[in-house]
Design a protein around this motif. Structure first.
Motif, PDB file in Angstrom:
ATOM      1  N   VAL A   1      12.808 -12.791   4.442  1.00 27.66           N
ATOM      2  CA  VAL A   1      12.075 -12.348   5.626  1.00 27.66           C
ATOM      3  C   VAL A   1      12.689 -11.077   6.192  1.00 27.66           C
ATOM      4  N   GLU A   2      14.024 -10.994   6.144  1.00 25.11           N
ATOM      5  CA  GLU A   2      14.697  -9.795   6.626  1.00 25.11           C
ATOM      6  C   GLU A   2      14.314  -8.585   5.771  1.00 25.11           C
ATOM      7  N   ASP A   3      14.241  -8.779   4.443  1.00 25.01           N
ATOM      8  CA  ASP A   3      13.801  -7.695   3.562  1.00 25.01           C
ATOM      9  C   ASP A   3      12.371  -7.278   3.907  1.00 25.01           C
ATOM     10  N   GLN A   4      11.509  -8.279   4.151  1.00 19.14           N
ATOM     11  CA  GLN A   4      10.121  -7.978   4.505  1.00 19.14           C
ATOM     12  C   GLN A   4      10.050  -7.184   5.805  1.00 19.14           C
ATOM     13  N   ARG A   5      10.831  -7.600   6.795  1.00 16.85           N
ATOM     14  CA  ARG A   5      10.832  -6.918   8.084  1.00 16.85           C
ATOM     15  C   ARG A   5      11.311  -5.477   7.935  1.00 16.85           C
ATOM     16  N   HIS A   6      12.317  -5.313   7.065  1.00 15.57           N
ATOM     17  CA  HIS A   6      12.827  -3.964   6.826  1.00 15.57           C
ATOM     18  C   HIS A   6      11.736  -3.086   6.216  1.00 15.57           C
ATOM     19  N   GLY A   7      10.970  -3.652   5.271  1.00 18.25           N
ATOM     20  CA  GLY A   7       9.900  -2.879   4.647  1.00 18.25           C
ATOM     21  C   GLY A   7       8.800  -2.538   5.622  1.00 18.25           C
ATOM     22  N   GLU A   8       8.470  -3.504   6.516  1.00 14.87           N
ATOM     23  CA  GLU A   8       7.420  -3.247   7.497  1.00 14.87           C
ATOM     24  C   GLU A   8       7.833  -2.192   8.508  1.00 14.87           C
ATOM     25  N   ASN A   9       9.129  -2.131   8.795  1.00 19.81           N
ATOM     26  CA  ASN A   9       9.618  -1.164   9.779  1.00 19.81           C
ATOM     27  C   ASN A   9       9.901   0.207   9.186  1.00 19.81           C
ATOM     28  N   ALA A  10       9.916   0.272   7.866  1.00 16.29           N
ATOM     29  CA  ALA A  10      10.205   1.564   7.216  1.00 16.29           C
ATOM     30  C   ALA A  10       9.064   2.542   7.477  1.00 16.29           C
ATOM     31  N   THR A  11       9.364   3.803   7.355  1.00 19.36           N
ATOM     32  CA  THR A  11       8.352   4.846   7.570  1.00 19.36           C
ATOM     33  C   THR A  11       7.256   4.724   6.513  1.00 19.36           C
ATOM     34  N   PRO A  12       5.996   4.549   6.900  1.00 18.33           N
ATOM     35  CA  PRO A  12       4.914   4.392   5.929  1.00 18.33           C
ATOM     36  C   PRO A  12       4.800   5.632   5.036  1.00 18.33           C
ATOM     37  N   VAL A  13       4.584   5.378   3.734  1.00 14.00           N
ATOM     38  CA  VAL A  13       4.368   6.473   2.788  1.00 14.00           C
ATOM     39  C   VAL A  13       3.129   6.154   1.974  1.00 14.00           C
ATOM     40  N   LEU A  14       2.442   7.181   1.529  1.00 20.10           N
ATOM     41  CA  LEU A  14       1.280   6.983   0.693  1.00 20.10           C
ATOM     42  C   LEU A  14       1.708   6.443  -0.662  1.00 20.10           C
ATOM     43  N   ASP A  15       0.893   5.534  -1.193  1.00 23.35           N
ATOM     44  CA  ASP A  15       1.214   4.918  -2.482  1.00 23.35           C
ATOM     45  C   ASP A  15       0.765   5.856  -3.600  1.00 23.35           C
ATOM     46  N   ILE A  16       1.575   6.896  -3.824  1.00 26.11           N
ATOM     47  CA  ILE A  16       1.292   7.886  -4.857  1.00 26.11           C
ATOM     48  C   ILE A  16       2.557   8.072  -5.690  1.00 26.11           C
ATOM     49  N   GLU A  17       2.427   7.886  -6.994  1.00 29.75           N
ATOM     50  CA  GLU A  17       3.569   8.014  -7.905  1.00 29.75           C
ATOM     51  C   GLU A  17       3.440   9.291  -8.725  1.00 29.75           C
ATOM     52  N   ARG A  18       4.510  10.022  -8.819  1.00 28.70           N
ATOM     53  CA  ARG A  18       4.528  11.276  -9.591  1.00 28.70           C
ATOM     54  C   ARG A  18       5.129  10.986 -10.970  1.00 28.70           C
ATOM     55  N   VAL A  19       4.384  11.291 -12.009  1.00 29.07           N
ATOM     56  CA  VAL A  19       4.838  11.069 -13.386  1.00 29.07           C
ATOM     57  C   VAL A  19       4.834  12.410 -14.109  1.00 29.07           C
ATOM     58  N   GLU A  20       6.003  12.845 -14.527  1.00 25.71           N
ATOM     59  CA  GLU A  20       6.115  14.148 -15.172  1.00 25.71           C
ATOM     60  C   GLU A  20       6.329  13.982 -16.674  1.00 25.71           C
ATOM     61  N   GLY A  21       5.815  14.949 -17.435  1.00 23.18           N
ATOM     62  CA  GLY A  21       5.978  14.926 -18.886  1.00 23.18           C
ATOM     63  C   GLY A  21       4.795  14.269 -19.560  1.00 23.18           C
TER      64      GLY A  21
END
Length: 328
Positions: free
Chosen positions: A100-120
């Motif tokens: 639950v603590e890990d979940q709370r940490h994730g919820e409180n983290a700065t939101p980022v767009l779910d975009i992954e950069r793949v090079e090569g």
């Protein structure tokens, strides 16, 4: 009654009962009385001795432990083991707080767009292979440029074949320049013959791939697609890209209409000819699909398309009209 739960096998149970009924007899008398081979008797006796159900000090005069003592002791031991296991399982609840603590940490983290950069290029191809393998509904593609390279075609055709045979829909829009290369044109005909849907448009469009309308793949730099790709899972962005694809798709021309002359007998793919051949003879769609080695879903899609093009009300009539029109 099953007492294997306390460690007594069927053979050991039979041996224990024998010595309870025949007090003071030896191991040698068991083999003939119970019709057991010597190895089985020895193994069962060893188990009973280890469980303290038999006293084997004198193997010529074996003494069985009184059941109310021996069996009860084994039951208590097994209960202790089970209670210990239950306590260990219940102790796993203590991990909930840390999760639950890990979940709370994730919820409180700065939101980022779910975009992954793949090079090569190699890494991008690997990710595309993975996305295609785990897709379950459809693959959408916009290809604004010219023909694919020979290597890209050799990589793409097996992936498209696998997807279509699994029943997935494959929809792609290409620029007419892609048809200038005979190998590329042959590849697109193969995809169509397997059940894929190809459209052609001269309108400008952006390069992209969309899997199951939930993951979109776009180039990092549209002018240099070899640099890598962005894997977009953000629902809002993917929804916009799907809407864009649908608009391009609807405005484009079907591959057959683009490549075939408007008069005379249409150019049929080998698969379309095979579908026409079995339509009037196969009793069930499953049998017909298996005969031409495609999924039932793909077979039915081809049947519906061919019937519409022939203006037939049933499959038998479609097969007859195909012969009349010299389609087959």
């Amino acid at each position: 009654m099953d007492i294997s739960i306390i460690g007594i096998s069927a053979e050991a149970e039979e041996l224990y009962r024998y010595f309870l009924r025949h007090r003071g007899e030896g191991i040698g008398s068991v083999r003939q009385a119970l019709n057991m081979d010597p190895d089985t008797v020895e193994a069962a006796a060893e188990v009973l001795g280890r469980l303290s159900l038999l006293d084997l000090t004198d193997r010529h005069r074996v003494v069985a432990t009184e059941p109310r003592i021996g069996i009860e002791r084994l039951v208590e031991q097994r209960l202790d083991q089970l209670n210990m296991e239950i306590r260990r399982v219940l102790a796993a609840r203590d991990a909930i707080a840390s999760f639950v603590e890990d979940q709370r940490h994730g919820e409180n983290a700065t939101p980022v767009l779910d975009i992954e950069r793949v090079e090569g290029l190699d890494r991008v191809r690997q990710r595309l292979d993975d996305l295609g393998f785990f897709s379950y509904k459809e693959t959408l593609c916009l290809h604004p440029g010219g023909p694919l390279s020979q290597g890209a075609i050799e990589t793409a055709l097996p992936l498209d074949t696998r997807s279509l045979r699994r029943g997935l829909a494959v929809k792609a829009v290409y620029h007419p320049k892609a048809l200038d290369d005979p190998m590329m044109a042959s590849y697109l005909r193969d995809v169509v013959s397997l059940g894929g849907q190809i459209h052609i448009t001269e309108d400008p469009m952006d390069r992209m791939l969309i899997f199951d309308r939930s993951v979109a793949v776009v180039p990092i730099n549209p002018k240099e697609s070899s640099r890598g790709a962005l894997l977009v899972r953000e629902p809002g962005l993917v929804s916009q890209l799907v809407t864009y694809f649908d608009g391009v798709w609807q405005a484009a021309t079907d591959f057959r209409d683009f490549t075939e002359p408007s008069t005379g007998a249409p150019l049929l793919s080998e698969l379309e000819k095979r579908v026409l051949a079995v339509m009037a003879t196969a009793d069930k769609d499953e049998i017909a699909a298996r005969e031409i080695d495609v999924s039932v879903r793909t077979y039915r899609r081809y049947v519906a398309d061919l019937m519409a093009r022939l203006g037939a009300v049933n499959r038998f009539q479609a097969a007859l009209r195909a012969k009349e029109e010299n389609w087959i």
